[in-house]
Each structure stands twice: as structure tokens, then as C-alpha cells.
Write a protein that holds these residues in place. Structure first.
Motif, mmCIF file in Angstrom:
data_model
loop_
_atom_site.group_PDB
_atom_site.id
_atom_site.type_symbol
_atom_site.label_atom_id
_atom_site.label_comp_id
_atom_site.label_asym_id
_atom_site.label_seq_id
_atom_site.Cartn_x
_atom_site.Cartn_y
_atom_site.Cartn_z
ATOM 1 N N LEU A 112 0.827 -1.201 0.000
ATOM 2 C CA LEU A 112 0.000 0.000 0.000
ATOM 3 C C LEU A 112 0.865 1.255 0.000
ATOM 4 O O LEU A 112 0.640 2.185 -0.787
ATOM 5 C CB LEU A 112 -0.936 -0.006 1.209
ATOM 6 N N GLU A 113 1.869 1.292 0.884
ATOM 7 C CA GLU A 113 2.746 2.464 0.971
ATOM 8 C C GLU A 113 3.541 2.659 -0.313
ATOM 9 O O GLU A 113 3.738 3.796 -0.762
ATOM 10 C CB GLU A 113 3.681 2.318 2.170
ATOM 11 N N ALA A 114 3.979 1.549 -0.922
ATOM 12 C CA ALA A 114 4.738 1.644 -2.176
ATOM 13 C C ALA A 114 3.862 2.202 -3.294
ATOM 14 O O ALA A 114 4.316 2.997 -4.128
ATOM 15 C CB ALA A 114 5.280 0.272 -2.564
ATOM 16 N N THR A 115 2.607 1.802 -3.309
ATOM 17 C CA THR A 115 1.677 2.281 -4.335
ATOM 18 C C THR A 115 1.412 3.773 -4.176
ATOM 19 O O THR A 115 1.405 4.519 -5.166
ATOM 20 C CB THR A 115 0.344 1.501 -4.262
ATOM 21 N N LEU A 116 1.209 4.212 -2.959
ATOM 22 C CA LEU A 116 0.980 5.637 -2.709
ATOM 23 C C LEU A 116 2.221 6.460 -3.039
ATOM 24 O O LEU A 116 2.122 7.566 -3.604
ATOM 25 C CB LEU A 116 0.561 5.848 -1.255
ATOM 26 N N THR A 117 3.400 5.929 -2.714
ATOM 27 C CA THR A 117 4.645 6.617 -3.035
ATOM 28 C C THR A 117 4.822 6.742 -4.543
ATOM 29 O O THR A 117 5.224 7.792 -5.061
ATOM 30 C CB THR A 117 5.852 5.869 -2.437
ATOM 31 N N HIS A 118 4.520 5.663 -5.246
ATOM 32 C CA HIS A 118 4.616 5.673 -6.703
ATOM 33 C C HIS A 118 3.720 6.748 -7.296
ATOM 34 O O HIS A 118 4.124 7.485 -8.224
ATOM 35 C CB HIS A 118 4.225 4.301 -7.250
ATOM 36 N N ARG A 119 2.527 6.881 -6.774
ATOM 37 C CA ARG A 119 1.600 7.897 -7.282
ATOM 38 C C ARG A 119 2.151 9.299 -7.075
ATOM 39 O O ARG A 119 2.057 10.155 -7.957
ATOM 40 C CB ARG A 119 0.238 7.751 -6.601
#
Length: 468
Positions: A369-376
Motif C-alpha cells: 500500500l505504501e509503495a503504491t501511494l509513493t509511486h503515485r
């Protein structure tokens, strides 16, 4: 006397012939109106259907659920499998995360829509090339799959339904290149020039789906289109976890708002008496009723076809109990809808919440989840940097986000558009589903005269470390 006998004999023969002809025509018309033969319309034409779920992975459950549901509607309408072409990755029904193995549902009541669905183009065979050539009827250009194509004739009608993610000027596909609006429109133009259909209806569920047709689809090709969204907004997922009407066993959204709107309407009404226009009005109202969380359903092409009965495109069917209609009427007034770009975040948050506290499963879900938000955040900041570098601090954001007026395509030079997208991929990596919301930036660069070499030089500095 002989002349009188001849006249009597002629009258008898004529009467018998007329009665025989009347009987044949009456039988023929009755046969055409029979639900079991509803894929034959009153012009002796066949209904062809192309159903496309352009995504993969369990978090995109809803797209394949939409397509499976649409197949059940067409089968109930009398269409034969030989005239229905299905593009679906087919990684949902038996996915280990699916709580109902071998089953796919499209609404909270849990009716299975997966059984019997043809597996024409699945897995790696789900490509833009196969889809466009299947529509054209060019079997020689197909790679893999069953090789089934729309082998239609001049009296046939075609129904195309696409459900997946999209972006300004594109429809996503899980393998290879996405479908560019210009290429899709070109395919439709070729099909029209071939004279191998009478009329065509296209339903598109995707973010910014209006951009595929606005300013691009010419009138006069006997094609009627509705899209889930206008050229500059997201479409919405529905029946998502967290709503009280959704079974707690599901961690992902079960359908898309525009899609379930037209399909549940089709389940509840007689397709022989409902027109395309009346369904459009129903779907438009339901899709927009969420206010700030609803999209604008659009119409394109030859709107005079909107008076056609639905049965000409989805077959002849009367209201049925395939879906619990009473429950649907209640559900859609109470559920919350989710922006397509946020649906995967809902899914990832559910994985975190449902994993045991302190478990490795929860830690991995939280990490994803954190990686996805960071990517965004990285994607958004990258495009902001690109805009400022090309157009200055004051105009950079505006130039990247500018939406052209209605009736104008998002870009004038599609070769430039494709080249700039390719340049980005070379230097910054493949655009994610979320990243494709920024496709308009490339269109605006082309419209402003930005050259490929200019962008390449900039991206070589901005994207030192690729991310995807």
C-alpha cells in the motif's frame, strides 16, 4: 367459354399462390420474432458482439465481472456463441484470492456470471492487435486465441462493449500496446468502408472514455456510442468493500457503475420495447446520481440510431430473475461509488485491515500500500516537473492539464503523441494504470509544438531512476 374457364383457373391458382405466400411470410416473421432466434433481425441480419475486459489481476475483478454479466445477457437474448467474441484475461474465477472459486459475481446478490463464457482471447492473447483485427474480421492477422472474428455481412448489426481502465486518448490492454483512439476510429472507418455491417453500437466503460470519440468519430457511419465518462473525468467502480450491502468476504469492487447500470437495466426490462435512448437516460441518471462521485455518460456518433430497440443489438429478452431486481433497486440508492483510480487503493487497504495484526501478511500488505501511494506521488511530481521545465513555473501546471473544448480531439498529431509516450517509456519506464491519467500531458505537448528530442533530453534528467 374457353376464355371463361381460363379466367376461373387463373383465379384459383392466384388465390392458392397468395395464400401460400401469406402463410410463408407469416411463418417467417413469427420465426424472426421468436426469442430463440433473436440474433436474426427483420432484415435477415445477424447480431455480432465483441466483449472486452482489458485488465488483469484480482484487484480489477470488476472488469471481468462486467464482461461475464454482459455475456449472460446476450445469451439470454438468443445470440449464439459463434457470434459472441470474448476478450478476457481469465485470471479471476480461479484466483486464490477469490472466496468463491470458479465463480464470478457482478452484484452483491452473488449470482454467478462466469459459467459458459467463451474463452476466445485470454492471457497473452489479449492484445490490441487481436481486438482490432477481430472487429475487422481479419482472421489472418490474429495471433493466438480461437481465431474467432466478426465475420459480418451488410445486413448484420454489431455490439461492442469494453470495460477497463483508460486515459486521455487511450484504452488500456494488459499485453503490449494500449489502444489509441486514432487506431480504434481508423478500425471503425475501415469496417464501414468494407460495407460489412448495417449498424453498430458501442458501450465503453473507462476513465476519460469520451476522449476516444470526441472530435474523432464521424457521423454517417451508422455507429452509435455511449461512454461512461466525458473526455476529462474518471469513471467509477461500484459494489465495493466497505458498503453494508457488500459481502465481507470480498476485498475488491464487484462492478463498474456505468456498466452495472446498463446491464441491470437490461435485466429488468424488455429489450424489444426499450430503446437505446431510453436506456441511455436511465444509465445517465444512475451514473451521475452520486453527485461529486459520479461521471457524465456521453453519446457520440449517429444519434438517430438511439431510437432503435435494444433487441437489435443484445437480442430479444423479457425481464427475468437472473438478477434480484428488487434488491438492485435498493442497492444502487445506498451504495457509495469509488473513483476508478482509487479502486486499487480500496483493495490494498482491505488487505491490510483483514490481515491478522502483527502478521507477516499484514506487514506485506502495508508495504504494498505504501509503495503504491509513493509511486503515485512520484508520478504526479514528475509530470509537474515536466510541465514547469517546458512551459515555465507559471504556465506549467496549466499547460499539462489543459482540456480542449468539446468537439476537438485531444491531439492533432497522433504520431507525435505516440512518439512522446514512447520517449517517456524509454527514459522513465512503463506508465502504470494510475500514470495513464496524465496522457493528456503528451497531447498538450504535441499541440504546443514540443519535439521528441526536446522531451528526451528533459526526461533523461528528470527520470534518473526509472519507476513503473
Amino acid at each position: 367459354m374457353m376464355a371463361l374457364c381460363f379466367l376461373v383457373l387463373f383465379a384459383l391458382v392466384f388465390t392458392q399462390h397468395s395464400e401460400s405466400r401469406l402463410t410463408q411470410e407469416t411463418f417467417k416473421n413469427a420465426f424472426k420474432n421468436s426469442p430463440s432466434n433473436s440474433n436474426v433481425d427483420n432484415d435477415d441480419g445477424t447480431i455480432w458482439a465483441v466483449l472486452v475486459a482489458g485488465s488483469k489481476h484480482y484487484e480489477n475483478y470488476r472488469h471481468q465481472a462486467d464482461i461475464c454479466h454482459s455475456y449472460q445477457i446476450l445469451k439470454r437474448g438468443g445470440l449464439s456463441d459463434e457470434n459472441i467474441i470474448v476478450f478476457m484475461y481469465d485470471d479471476i474465477a480461479y484466483n486464490q484470492q477469490n472466496p468463491r472459486q470458479g465463480t464470478i459475481i457482478n452484484n452483491p446478490d452473488g449470482q454467478d456470471v462466469y459459467q459458459g463464457v467463451p474463452k476466445d482471447y485470454t492471457g497473452e492473447n489479449l492484445t490490441a492487435n487481436n481486438l482490432l483485427n477481430a472487429i475487422l474480421g481479419d482472421k489472418t492477422a490474429i495471433t493466438g486465441g480461437t481465431g474467432k472474428v466478426v465475420n459480418s455481412g451488410p445486413n448484420d448489426r454489431i455490439f461492442i462493449y469494453y470495460a477497463d481502465h483508460g486515459g486521455p486518448g487511450i484504452l488500456s490492454m494488459p499485453n503490449g500496446d494500449d489502444i489509441y483512439a486514432q487506431d480504434f476510429i481508423s478500425t471503425l472507418e475501415k469496417k464501414y468502408q468494407m460495407g460489412t455491417y448495417k449498424t453498430m453500437v458501442i458501450y465503453v466503460e473507462a476513465c476519460e472514455s469520451g476522449s476516444i470519440f470526441d472530435g474523432l468519430l464521424s457521423n454517417g457511419m451508422n455507429i452509435y456510442v455511449t461512454t461512461a465518462a466525458n473526455p476529462s473525468e474518471s469513471s467509477y467502480a461500484t459494489y465495493c468493500p466497505g458498503d453494508s450491502v457488500i459481502s465481507s468476504e470480498f476485498q475488491t469492487c464487484l462492478g463498474d457503475l456505468y456498466s452495472v447500470s446498463w446491464m441491470e437495466d437490461s435485466d429488468m426490462r424488455d429489450s424489444r420495447s426499450e430503446t437505446l435512448e431510453s436506456q441511455y437516460q436511465v444509465v445517465k441518471e444512475r451514473t451521475a446520481e452520486g453527485g461529486s462521485v459520479g461521471s457524465h455518460v456521453m453519446q457520440y456518433g449517429d444519434n438517430e440510431l438511439s431510437g432503435d430497440p435494444l433487441s437489435l443489438y443484445i437480442g430479444s429478452s423479457s425481464p427475468n430473475s437472473f438478477i434480484n431486481n428488487q434488491n438492485n433497486a435498493t442497492h444502487h440508492n445506498t451504495i457509495s461509488n469509488v473513483d476508478q483510480h482509487e479502486a486499487d487503493i480500496v483493495y490494498l487497504k482491505q488487505k491490510v485491515l483483514r490481515a491478522p495484526k502483527g502478521s507477516m501478511e499484514r506487514k506485506e500488505a502495508q508495504k504494498k500500500l505504501e509503495a503504491t501511494l509513493t509511486h503515485r506521488d512520484q508520478i504526479d511530481s514528475t509530470f509537474q516537473m515536466i510541465g514547469k521545465a517546458l512551459f515555465g513555473d507559471d504556465k506549467g501546471h496549466e499547460m499539462i492539464k489543459t482540456v480542449r473544448s468539446a468537439g476537438k480531439p485531444i491531439v492533432d498529431d497522433w504520431d507525435c503523441f505516440k512518439n512522446l509516450v514512447g520517449t517517456y517509456k524509454t527514459h522513465c519506464g512503463q506508465l502504470s494504470t494510475y500514470g495513464k491519467k496524465h496522457m493528456r500531458a503528451f497531447a498538450n505537448m504535441c499541440n504546443a509544438g514540443v519535439q521528441q528530442a526536446q522531451l528526451a533530453k528533459l526526461l533523461s534528467q528528470v527520470c534518473v531512476n526509472k519507476f513503473n
